[in-house]
Scaffold this motif. Structure first.
Motif, PDB file in Angstrom:
ATOM      1  N   GLU A 173      -2.621  -1.268  -2.801  1.00 55.56           N
ATOM      2  CA  GLU A 173      -3.972  -0.412  -2.551  1.00 55.56           C
ATOM      3  C   GLU A 173      -4.216   0.615  -3.121  1.00 55.56           C
TER       4      GLU A 173
ATOM      5  N   HIS B 160      -4.230  -6.635   7.482  1.00 49.92           N
ATOM      6  CA  HIS B 160      -3.115  -5.638   7.108  1.00 49.92           C
ATOM      7  C   HIS B 160      -2.145  -6.099   8.045  1.00 49.92           C
TER       8      HIS B 160
ATOM      9  N   ALA C 231      -7.755  -2.778  -2.517  1.00 54.63           N
ATOM     10  CA  ALA C 231      -8.587  -2.098  -1.815  1.00 54.63           C
ATOM     11  C   ALA C 231      -8.596  -0.569  -2.193  1.00 54.63           C
TER      12      ALA C 231
ATOM     13  N   THR D 220      -9.708   3.242   0.101  1.00 54.70           N
ATOM     14  CA  THR D 220      -9.919   3.501   1.324  1.00 54.70           C
ATOM     15  C   THR D 220     -10.838   4.853   1.574  1.00 54.70           C
TER      16      THR D 220
ATOM     17  N   ALA E 149       0.825  -1.162   0.141  1.00 55.43           N
ATOM     18  CA  ALA E 149       0.076  -0.190   0.150  1.00 55.43           C
ATOM     19  C   ALA E 149       0.883   1.301   0.091  1.00 55.43           C
TER      20      ALA E 149
ATOM     21  N   PRO F  23     -12.039  -6.049  -5.163  1.00 53.61           N
ATOM     22  CA  PRO F  23     -11.489  -5.026  -4.324  1.00 53.61           C
ATOM     23  C   PRO F  23     -12.111  -4.674  -3.052  1.00 53.61           C
TER      24      PRO F  23
ATOM     25  N   THR G  42      -2.187  -7.346   3.162  1.00 52.00           N
ATOM     26  CA  THR G  42      -1.377  -6.288   2.533  1.00 52.00           C
ATOM     27  C   THR G  42      -0.431  -5.790   3.611  1.00 52.00           C
TER      28      THR G  42
END
Length: 309
Positions: free
Chosen positions: A43, A225, A70, A72, A10, A114, A280
């Motif tokens: 990410e 994470h 993903a 956020t 990320a 995602p 991640t």
């Protein structure tokens, strides 16, 4: 047998957390270096970091062999007047990530990527109390209900309009950080509305055992994470009044395997539970402290490979 797991990264590994920070690297550099480090999935980073231009971002990802795992929402979830902003961000992020090349779905993966990670942020008193459950001011019942309603609205829009699974991410310095708050939000937002993205670093920073917490919330944990915490630095910053990201700038987050998080134990737990899908790895830092990013990512990945990831 271990369920299939893919390790991703990320932009926060490059110090990208606040898009207002004037020292952030160009997003193209982050994609270049993520690919150079051997990742095929990243990410999106905070809203506004990558452009919301599907054609431009899609071409940039495909040219580097990357997919987005993903998006956020990292904003003030507790303010009822922020609902329109949160829903606009949700719609724009989900429209982008669902138009991009999709990550593969692993056998046994609970929800397809995602994802949309949802994190509360933007409260000075909580920021300075990060990691200190005993002194962190809690929301009253009315304010908490408003935050839960905002999260449900985000998750419903993501699910019903875009088919995206929202996952609530407890985060140091936000109003969902400590054990009592995770328990409360898991009770107030139903499983069919949103899951959890548990972060080993934030759980540890908040005084929790990641293994015990993942076990407790296993039925809600759709995404993970991984971070690690330098034990010596952590003890030192806990003795000071310091914002969470200032502690990160001073190096409280370290490469995975060099800190205090028990990743061999986490691997054993995830094998037992059958976790499949994406994890991640992250390491928040000041974006100006960028000389060791690729070395740190390589060290984290090598360590995780040694313990079975």
């Amino acid at each position: 047998m271990n369920a299939p797991i893919t390790i991703t990264t990320a932009p926060c590994c490059w110090g990208v957390d606040d898009v207002r920070n004037p020292h952030l690297p160009a997003w193209e550099r982050v994609l270049d270096e993520a690919a150079a480090a051997g990742f095929a999935w990243v990410e999106l980073g905070p809203y506004g970091y990558l452009p919301l231009d599907v054609a431009r971002v899609s071409e940039a990802l495909m040219r580097r062999g990357l997919s987005v795992v993903a998006g956020t929402i990292f904003d003030n979830l507790a303010d009822p007047s922020n609902r329109a902003v949160l829903l606009r961000q949700t719609a724009e992020i989900c429209a982008l990530i669902t138009a991009l090349p999709r990550p593969a779905t692993h056998p046994g993966q609970r929800f397809a990527a995602p994802y949309l990670t949802v994190m509360d942020w933007g409260h000075e008193a909580r920021d300075y109390a990060a990691g200190h459950a005993e002194r962190a001011p809690r929301l009253d019942r009315h304010a908490w209900s408003g935050m839960a309603a905002n999260i449900r609205a985000i998750a419903t829009l993501a699910r019903d309009e875009f088919g995206v699974r929202a996952v609530i991410h407890p985060h140091a310095g936000g109003h969902i950080e400590f054990a009592d708050e995770i328990e409360r939000i898991a009770g107030d937002v139903a499983a069919e509305e949103a899951g959890l993205c548990l972060d080993t670093g934030h759980l540890t920073y908040a005084g929790m055992d990641p293994i015990a917490t993942i076990r407790t919330y296993w039925e809600r944990t759709d995404y993970l994470h991984f971070k690690d915490i330098d034990g010596v630095k952590f003890k030192e910053v806990m003795g000071r009044k310091i914002r969470f990201f200032d502690a990160c700038a001073e190096g409280v987050m370290c490469p995975i395997g060099r800190g205090i998080v028990d990743y061999a134990g986490i691997r054993a737990l995830l094998t037992q539970l059958g976790y499949a899908g994406y994890i991640t790895i992250e390491q928040e830092r000041d974006p100006r402290n960028n000389g060791s990013i690729l070395e740190d990512l390589a060290a984290s990945r090598a360590f995780l490979a040694r313990v079975g990831f």
